[in-house]
Design a protein around this motif. Structure first.
Motif, PDB file in Angstrom:
ATOM      1  N   GLY A 178      23.477  10.350   3.412  1.00 10.86           N
ATOM      2  CA  GLY A 178      22.115   9.856   3.295  1.00 10.86           C
ATOM      3  C   GLY A 178      21.126  10.799   3.940  1.00 10.86           C
ATOM      4  O   GLY A 178      21.503  11.750   4.631  1.00 10.86           O
ATOM      5  N   PRO A 179      19.841  10.573   3.719  1.00  9.61           N
ATOM      6  CA  PRO A 179      18.810  11.415   4.345  1.00  9.61           C
ATOM      7  C   PRO A 179      18.927  11.376   5.866  1.00  9.61           C
ATOM      8  O   PRO A 179      19.268  10.354   6.449  1.00  9.61           O
ATOM      9  CB  PRO A 179      17.498  10.778   3.871  1.00  9.61           C
ATOM     10  N   GLY A 180      18.647  12.512   6.500  1.00 13.10           N
ATOM     11  CA  GLY A 180      18.795  12.610   7.945  1.00 13.10           C
ATOM     12  C   GLY A 180      17.489  12.451   8.686  1.00 13.10           C
ATOM     13  O   GLY A 180      16.404  12.303   8.100  1.00 13.10           O
ATOM     14  N   TYR A 181      17.596  12.489  10.000  1.00 17.47           N
ATOM     15  CA  TYR A 181      16.427  12.379  10.881  1.00 17.47           C
ATOM     16  C   TYR A 181      16.670  13.300  12.065  1.00 17.47           C
ATOM     17  O   TYR A 181      17.720  13.223  12.724  1.00 17.47           O
ATOM     18  CB  TYR A 181      16.252  10.939  11.360  1.00 17.47           C
ATOM     19  N   ALA A 182      15.736  14.178  12.342  1.00 20.23           N
ATOM     20  CA  ALA A 182      15.852  15.101  13.465  1.00 20.23           C
ATOM     21  C   ALA A 182      14.687  14.893  14.420  1.00 20.23           C
ATOM     22  O   ALA A 182      13.520  14.838  14.000  1.00 20.23           O
ATOM     23  CB  ALA A 182      15.870  16.546  12.979  1.00 20.23           C
ATOM     24  N   LEU A 183      14.996  14.773  15.696  1.00 19.37           N
ATOM     25  CA  LEU A 183      13.984  14.696  16.750  1.00 19.37           C
ATOM     26  C   LEU A 183      14.124  15.941  17.605  1.00 19.37           C
ATOM     27  O   LEU A 183      15.167  16.167  18.231  1.00 19.37           O
ATOM     28  CB  LEU A 183      14.185  13.441  17.600  1.00 19.37           C
ATOM     29  N   LEU A 184      13.098  16.776  17.606  1.00 18.67           N
ATOM     30  CA  LEU A 184      13.108  18.030  18.354  1.00 18.67           C
ATOM     31  C   LEU A 184      12.196  17.869  19.567  1.00 18.67           C
ATOM     32  O   LEU A 184      10.977  17.739  19.419  1.00 18.67           O
ATOM     33  CB  LEU A 184      12.627  19.187  17.472  1.00 18.67           C
ATOM     34  N   LEU A 185      12.776  17.860  20.737  1.00 22.74           N
ATOM     35  CA  LEU A 185      12.031  17.579  21.963  1.00 22.74           C
ATOM     36  C   LEU A 185      12.046  18.803  22.867  1.00 22.74           C
ATOM     37  O   LEU A 185      13.104  19.302  23.246  1.00 22.74           O
ATOM     38  CB  LEU A 185      12.661  16.382  22.687  1.00 22.74           C
ATOM     39  N   ALA A 186      10.864  19.287  23.201  1.00 21.20           N
ATOM     40  CA  ALA A 186      10.706  20.369  24.171  1.00 21.20           C
ATOM     41  C   ALA A 186       9.857  19.834  25.314  1.00 21.20           C
ATOM     42  O   ALA A 186       8.706  19.435  25.106  1.00 21.20           O
ATOM     43  CB  ALA A 186      10.033  21.582  23.529  1.00 21.20           C
ATOM     44  N   ALA A 187      10.422  19.800  26.509  1.00 18.56           N
ATOM     45  CA  ALA A 187       9.729  19.141  27.617  1.00 18.56           C
ATOM     46  C   ALA A 187       9.938  19.908  28.906  1.00 18.56           C
ATOM     47  O   ALA A 187      10.944  20.592  29.095  1.00 18.56           O
ATOM     48  CB  ALA A 187      10.230  17.702  27.777  1.00 18.56           C
ATOM     49  N   GLY A 188       8.983  19.763  29.805  1.00 14.29           N
ATOM     50  CA  GLY A 188       9.095  20.375  31.122  1.00 14.29           C
ATOM     51  C   GLY A 188       7.853  20.079  31.928  1.00 14.29           C
ATOM     52  O   GLY A 188       6.784  19.786  31.373  1.00 14.29           O
ATOM     53  N   PRO A 189       7.970  20.116  33.243  1.00 14.43           N
ATOM     54  CA  PRO A 189       6.807  19.853  34.084  1.00 14.43           C
ATOM     55  C   PRO A 189       5.790  20.984  34.003  1.00 14.43           C
ATOM     56  O   PRO A 189       6.106  22.118  33.626  1.00 14.43           O
ATOM     57  CB  PRO A 189       7.402  19.736  35.489  1.00 14.43           C
ATOM     58  N   ALA A 221      15.791  15.561   5.086  1.00 11.19           N
ATOM     59  CA  ALA A 221      15.684  14.942   6.405  1.00 11.19           C
ATOM     60  C   ALA A 221      14.231  14.900   6.841  1.00 11.19           C
ATOM     61  O   ALA A 221      13.412  15.722   6.422  1.00 11.19           O
ATOM     62  CB  ALA A 221      16.510  15.712   7.431  1.00 11.19           C
ATOM     63  N   SER A 222      13.928  13.939   7.684  1.00 11.58           N
ATOM     64  CA  SER A 222      12.631  13.888   8.367  1.00 11.58           C
ATOM     65  C   SER A 222      12.772  14.599   9.700  1.00 11.58           C
ATOM     66  O   SER A 222      13.775  14.415  10.405  1.00 11.58           O
ATOM     67  CB  SER A 222      12.204  12.431   8.596  1.00 11.58           C
ATOM     68  N   VAL A 223      11.787  15.402  10.041  1.00 14.88           N
ATOM     69  CA  VAL A 223      11.835  16.166  11.295  1.00 14.88           C
ATOM     70  C   VAL A 223      10.594  15.830  12.114  1.00 14.88           C
ATOM     71  O   VAL A 223       9.463  15.947  11.626  1.00 14.88           O
ATOM     72  CB  VAL A 223      11.898  17.677  11.034  1.00 14.88           C
ATOM     73  N   VAL A 224      10.810  15.412  13.360  1.00 19.22           N
ATOM     74  CA  VAL A 224       9.720  15.051  14.265  1.00 19.22           C
ATOM     75  C   VAL A 224       9.801  15.966  15.476  1.00 19.22           C
ATOM     76  O   VAL A 224      10.865  16.100  16.093  1.00 19.22           O
ATOM     77  CB  VAL A 224       9.814  13.580  14.699  1.00 19.22           C
TER      78      VAL A 224
END
Length: 429
Positions: free
Chosen positions: A15-26, A57-60
């Motif tokens: 099925g269609p995918g979902y990607a969450l791309l998180l870049a974080a830092g103080p 896929a959806s990419v966030v």
């Protein structure tokens, strides 16, 4: 509850995918990695190649979020997706000052405020660990600050893998006035862009680590094999008072999975409609205490909740005895309160006591309440990061796991393996 360990990861689902791309830092001098440098390469990967899903896929992308609740909302959206899910994390790990649990630092995180401004790692594990096996993979490119690195170096790469299929790397922070580059992420994304067909994740991880020059230094490599050593979360505990006891109502249902030392995210679940507590003839009904106890726990008033539960337990011990259904019930409540308060060692200890009491009462090893108690003790034990305390609990858990193997294959062997790791000298690399 756990996810696929076969090395294929999310591509085993359809099925269609979902990607969450998180870049974080103080912000400012506290930042140890140029996390935003990881996203352009991933953004250039076709979504279908990113997840290995021909249906797209959806990419966030989530860049430098400041609020852990915002990140939690995105994680819950990903966790609710019916198809394959990939979560990519670029950032730095820190420990909160009070409970010394790993957190992913966010934009407003400082050493003193990590407990309130960073994302608890166990929130990530709890949300994604509930997904169907083989449907989820986490790609992590992380550095650990001076509070987190000694712990991770001691527990090894599997300290973060509980309930997750996790690939990537964790490295110590760079020298002062320097900033790490997300070389693993860049290599991983580059390999995806250049591949006609996405390789199995185990192979992709190995190639990315090699291309990034990782493996010969102090960094830890997360190879997706997180165990068997990581026992999945059992079903959530919902205390049910004994039928003959003074309480006849369950508290608001608690979220399953890892301990949650914070106020429960979002609105608290609605309590089940209470039934009238049983009262002695001629006496006024006793107000049910469960809702008040769990309301206090969910609001972060853990001492207040524990004191109320302990008082009810003492009353049960006085009136019905230590092996009574009422006393065991309150022991279970105290165990779950310890989980909510973020004390997995105490939660493990209490669940072991529950199992021992039930077995002592003649309940068979295959009884759901006995299995549930041992499963919860096992699950909480894997979050005990104090080496001495985890080692002290290991013989008790091994004994009970031998008598109550549970329904998940390899549970006893998983305890043995971690006990062996705890007995081994700590890594010094």
């Amino acid at each position: 509850m756990g996810n696929d360990r076969s090395g294929t990861g999310a591509e085993t689902a359809s099925g269609p995918g979902y990607a969450l791309l998180l870049a974080a830092g103080p912000a400012g001098k506290q930042r140890l990695m140029d996390t935003t440098a990881a996203l352009p390469q991933f953004a250039a990967v076709p979504p279908a190649a990113l997840l290995g899903t021909p249906g797209g896929a959806s990419v966030v992308q989530l860049v430098d979020p400041a609020d852990p609740q915002t990140v939690l909302t995105h994680l819950r959206t990903a966790a609710a997706h019916p198809g394959p899910v990939l979560v990519h994390l670029a950032g730095q790990l820190t420990l909160d000052a009070k409970q010394r649990l790993p957190h992913l630092a966010l934009a407003r995180t400082t050493p003193r405020t990590a407990r309130y401004t960073a994302l608890p790692w166990h929130w990530l594990a709890a949300e994604l660990g509930r997904r169907p096996p083989g449907s989820t993979v986490v790609i992590a490119d992380l550095v650990a600050d001076e509070t987190a690195w000694p712990l991770l170096r001691t527990v090894g790469p599997y300290g973060l893998a509980a309930g997750l299929t996790l690939y990537g790397t964790v490295a110590p922070g760079p020298p002062k006035r320097e900033m790490a580059t997300p070389v693993y992420s860049q290599a991983f994304a580059g390999l995806l862009r250049g591949a006609a067909d996405r390789p199995p994740l185990t192979l992709l991880h190995q190639r990315a680590a090699l291309e990034a020059g990782l493996g010969d230094g102090p960094e830890l490599l997360l190879d997706g094999a997180g165990p068997e050593r990581a026992y999945p979360a059992p079903e959530p505990f919902v205390p049910q008072a004994p039928a003959a006891g003074p309480m006849a109502v369950a508290p608001p249902p608690m979220p399953p999975g890892a301990p949650e030392p914070f106020r429960t995210p979002g609105p608290a679940p609605a309590p089940r409609p209470p039934r009238a507590p049983v009262a002695a003839p001629g006496r006024a009904p006793v107000p049910d205490p469960h809702a008040a106890i769990f309301e206090a726990a969910n609001a972060g008033r853990h001492s207040e909740a524990a004191s109320m539960a302990a008082a009810w337990e003492q009353e049960a011990l006085r009136t019905a005895g230590p092996r009574s259904a009422e006393a065991i019930h309150w022991l279970e409540v105290r165990a779950d309160l310890s989980r909510i308060a973020g004390d997995p060692a105490r939660a493990c200890e209490l669940w072991l006591a529950v199992a021992d009491a039930r077995l002592g009462n003649g309940e068979p090893a295959g009884h759901p309440e006995v299995e549930g108690a041992v499963d919860r003790a096992h699950h909480q034990w894997q979050f005990v990061q104090d080496r001495a305390r985890a080692s002290a609990l290991a013989p008790l858990l091994l004994d009970l796991r031998g008598r109550v193997p549970g329904r998940r294959p390899g549970a006893l062997e998983a305890v043995r393996r971690r006990a062996e790791l705890l007995r081994a000298p700590a890594q010094t690399g």
